[in-house]
Design an enzyme around this catalytic site. Structure first.
Site: not given
Length: 376
Positions: A96, A118, A132, A212, A214, A245
């Protein structure tokens, strides 16, 4: 021979497409190319090296401070030119990411068949995770082959109108990659950097932490850091290892909140093999990573998920994982429970992994080679 083009731009894509690419290179049915977009430059290169993969071509599109719009525009232009030059029969994208989204749509514009590895993951909340959830919904509109990791993912696709003939339920290629890797790393201490080895001598029991996404930037990551600080002080004999990250929205907050705690080790991003080694010997994991949610159950490791919603509810239903969100008190409470209740720990550790058995890549190639769309 069909011309198969595998496209990856980020570390997770590379890891999950590596076993498919390696198998395709050995197949008499495909002439296979691996294209790197360079969406995440350093992390992608390290993942490629772990699988001894050298891309056939690299678009090198990563730019400092790039936005989703600027990256998407650059990808559309570069990929359209690449497709015109190489004329692939099938473009394979995974997951994604922005690379996957644009790769699929650009191939669709060119009339090239799209295979989505996936496929069918959903939170049904368009902004979580962002972008995503949007990306994978769009990919389901343009894909010709939908390789769903679970029956639940397949059901999502069917409800959205995808024909059952175009869906194959095959498990997740991430499990293929994990099983290829875990035997190589389990007894190889040299994979771990010296500071990690020293830390493990003092803290043989440790929790592995990754964050990590958003949706955790800002207040969320501050709350997670507050929980980790409280837990580190509450359990001074327990180690916490956090590969940080590189995104400044993560890195700056984590380092300002957690540096200086004796039982918390902040490392740079880890290559895949060292990360698998740490995952295989940790006590349990705190994570907002989708890939970790899939991998850890194969290693018998409970997962506490630092998200409010997940597109991988199969692990929650199976008992491998528990959804916590990012509230400080909730994280501390659930960690206390897992550390104090051995029965609860064993129940999570012994739950069966619902995400596959390590044969997804071979199943995918069989479908693509036969040109059929038979659902499984």
């Amino acid at each position: 021979m069909q011309k198969l083009l595998i496209i990856a731009g980020t570390r997770p894509e590379c890891i999950k497409l590596a076993p498919l690419y390696l198998a395709a290179k050995q197949s008499p049915h495909f002439k296979c190319r691996f294209l790197s977009t360079g969406q995440h430059r350093q992390m992608l290169d390290k993942a490629l090296a772990d699988f001894a993969i050298t891309p056939d071509d690299d678009l090198a599109l990563m730019r400092a401070g790039q936005t989703l719009g600027s990256l998407s525009g650059a990808l559309f232009s570069a990929l359209d030119q690449y497709f015109e030059k190489h004329q692939p029969d099938i473009v394979v994208v995974q997951g994604d990411t922005t690379t996957a989204l644009v790769g699929g749509v650009a191939a669709f514009y060119r009339g090239i068949k799209v295979a989505h590895v996936e496929a069918g993951l959903r939170t049904n909340t368009i902004h979580e995770p962002f972008p995503e959830e949007f990306n994978r919904r769009v990919l389901s509109l343009v894909a010709d082959y939908h390789f769903a990791p679970t029956t639940l993912a397949r059901d999502h696709l069917l409800r959205e109108g995808v024909s059952a003939n175009n869906i194959t339920t095959c498990g997740n290629t991430g499990i293929d990659a994990l099983l290829l890797t875990v035997q190589k790393v389990r007894n190889n201490e040299s994979l771990l950097a010296h500071p990690i080895q020293l830390f493990l001598e003092s803290f043989p029991q440790y929790v592995l932490v990754t964050v990590h996404r958003r949706e955790n930037h800002g207040d969320g990551i501050n709350s997670i850091c507050a929980a980790l600080k409280q837990l580190a002080e509450q359990y001074p004999q327990l180690g916490f290892i956090l590969p940080v990250h590189m995104n400044p929205n993560v890195k700056d907050v984590v380092e300002s909140n957690l540096s200086g705690l004796g039982n918390v080790l902040l490392t740079g991003p880890l290559d895949y093999q060292p990360f698998v080694k740490l995952m295989s010997s940790c006590h349990f994991l705190l994570t907002d990573s989708g890939g970790v949610q899939e991998e850890a159950p194969s290693l018998g490791k409970p997962i506490l998920v630092l998200r409010h919603v997940t597109e991988r509810p199969e692990g929650i239903a199976a008992g491998c994982a528990k959804l916590l969100g990012n509230n400080t008190e909730n994280i501390v409470s659930e960690v206390n429970h897992l550390l104090s209740d051995m029965g609860a720990y064993k129940a999570m550790a012994q739950a069966k992994n619902p995400y596959g058995d390590g044969t997804a890549s071979q199943q995918i190639l069989q479908v693509l080679a036969n040109g059929d769309r038979a659902a499984s």
